[in-house]
Scaffold this active site. Structure first.
Site, mmCIF file in Angstrom:
data_model
loop_
_atom_site.group_PDB
_atom_site.id
_atom_site.type_symbol
_atom_site.label_atom_id
_atom_site.label_comp_id
_atom_site.label_asym_id
_atom_site.label_seq_id
_atom_site.Cartn_x
_atom_site.Cartn_y
_atom_site.Cartn_z
ATOM 1 N N LYS A 28 -22.573 -19.444 31.369
ATOM 2 C CA LYS A 28 -21.710 -20.662 31.992
ATOM 3 C C LYS A 28 -22.061 -20.673 33.471
ATOM 4 C CE LYS A 28 -18.357 -23.577 30.597
ATOM 5 N NZ LYS A 28 -18.360 -23.898 28.973
HETATM 6 N N1 GLU Z 1 -19.979 -26.705 27.653
HETATM 7 C C1 GLU Z 1 -19.797 -26.827 26.089
HETATM 8 C C2 GLU Z 1 -19.096 -25.646 25.817
HETATM 9 O O1 GLU Z 1 -18.283 -25.247 26.687
HETATM 10 C C3 GLU Z 1 -21.123 -26.765 25.435
HETATM 11 C C4 GLU Z 1 -22.308 -25.869 25.958
HETATM 12 C C5 GLU Z 1 -23.611 -26.012 25.314
HETATM 13 O O2 GLU Z 1 -23.767 -26.911 24.687
HETATM 14 O O3 GLU Z 1 -24.235 -25.024 25.775
HETATM 15 O O4 GLU Z 1 -19.084 -25.318 24.620
#
Ligand code: GLU
Length: 423
Positions: A109
């Protein structure tokens, strides 16, 4: 929505759930030790010349939690409250989501600490491109694959992909499209990604409802956060006869006992950036919002929203977590004691990363799947994950959140046992 002021140690919360789930599945101690901390924590400070000529320094993060099952994977968040600890928590949760959904991905992240609504479109583009450049080889289609999250969207992903593809040799430009997912469809995105998180929540809810003998038609929902996740969940549920009777975002709370027209409200938010000024609803207070009698409560905004007071106020049968970490552990305890069920974030909102995986596969194969194909695959994946979690909860007599972590941990542990530790 006023975020409670007391400090919330999100990473500690995720570590505590990891501990609880590790006990439930008797996880090998060394696997727990490894997963307790991310593999890499990257912080970059980069300058951007703003429209008024001034140079502003931005702080960007990318936390790479684990890549045992595949490349690091997870969103990029633009928000004034982005911090290293929160990004660590969110990165770990991506590891659990990927493992739970059986995706060949790990977890990561990232984000930048700033308010994306306070800058111009031109500045936003420069910030995004300069961040991508600063990350350099720390991302890549087979190494670490960003996606949208709070404060970012498909446009930001198009800029990231374009910047990255200009950093590799021109003979690689086509093969690096999969460096980010959640791109606009014309730029290599997939149909069905925009609504995927909301769609996945609903597939999960349908499976839960089937198991409980809960008829969805005619039921009501309250949604906190009417961005990508909340608005799509409301639109999809409206087709199943569920009406959204209260909504809230950073500008305030609206109530409409007849049910909002989810499409129109979604259009309003797309045009105006918030629910403020939407004519067909009565303004209510935060307290009234949380206490609204409803069948489904869907927190789709940020972490740390349902604490003790909110949990005590919530008058619903089920909470479906579209956001990551919306319920605090003590809020969760109160909800569970009241008999409110919780479909936890790691399960309920994993449709986003699942369709990101479909996008990545299509990029690798130079394919483009129809929206029906994407939805069908997502439906199968979400329902299977729900059953895996529900079975674990029943067998181990634990709640669904601990069960979701437990299923993920077992899958990761199996691979650590086979591969062992280098050297
Ligand atoms: N930001 C989204 C989540 O928290 C999607 C992450 C992604 O598609 O890699 O799951």
């Amino acid at each position: 929505m006023a975020t409670p002021q007391k400090h919330y140690d999100f990473y500690k919360v995720v570590q505590d759930y990891l501990d609880r789930a590790a006990t439930v599945v008797d996880l090998a101690p060394h696997v727990r030790t490894i997963l307790n901390q991310p593999k890499n924590e990257i912080i970059v400070n980069f300058p951007v010349r703003m429209d008024n000529g001034e140079v502003r320094l931005f702080k960007g993060y990318r936390v790479q939690h684990n890549n045992l099952l595949g490349p690091f994977k997870g969103g990029m968040r633009y928000h004034p409250q982005v911090s290293l600890d929160d990004v660590k928590a969110l990165a770990a949760m991506m590891t659990w989501k990927s493992a739970l959904m059986r995706l060949p991905f790990g977890g990561g992240k990232g984000g930048i600490k700033f308010d994306p609504h306070s800058v111009s479109r031109h500045e936003l583009q420069k910030i995004t491109r300069r961040f991508t450049h600063a990350l350099g080889e720390n991302i890549g289609p087979d190494f670490d694959i960003p996606a949208p999250d709070v404060g970012t969207n498909s446009q930001a992903m198009a800029w990231m992909m374009d910047t990255y593809s200009n950093m590799v040799g021109s003979n690689q430009k086509q093969s690096v499209k999969g460096v980010v997912t959640g791109k606009p469809v014309a730029s290599g995105g997939t149909l069905g990604r925009e609504k995927a998180t909301g769609q996945g929540m609903i597939y999960c809810l349908i499976e839960w409802a089937k198991e409980r003998g809960f008829e969805l038609e005619g039921k009501t929902m309250v949604v906190q956060g009417f961005g990508n996740v909340g608005s799509n969940a409301a639109v999809i549920l409206s087709k199943l006869g569920v009406s959204t009777i209260a909504v809230g975002d950073h500008t305030g709370y609206l109530y409409n006992p007849e049910g909002f027209n989810a499409h129109k409200l979604q259009d309003h938010v797309k045009a105006n950036g918030s629910i403020a000024g939407y004519p067909n609803g009565k303004a209510i207070t935060r307290e009234e919002f949380f206490a609204t009698k409803t069948d489904i409560f869907a927190p789709c905004a940020l972490e740390n929203q349902i604490d003790d007071a909110e949990a005590r106020a919530i008058n619903a049968t089920v909470v479906v977590e579209g956001a990551n970490g919306p319920t605090t552990p003590s809020g969760e305890k109160i909800l569970l004691e009241k008999g409110v069920e919780i479909l936890p974030d790691v399960l309920a909102n994993s449709g986003g990363v699942t369709v990101s995986y479909y996008e990545w596969v299509q990029n690798k194969r130079s394919e483009s799947w129809s929206e029906e194909e994407v939805d069908e695959r997502l439906e199968v994946a979400m329902k299977r994950a729900y059953r895996d979690v529900s079975d674990m909860a029943r067998n181990k007599k634990c709640d669904l959140r601990v069960a979701a972590y437990a299923v993920a941990l077992q899958r990761i542990e199996a691979v650590y046992k086979e591969r062992e530790i280098f050297p």
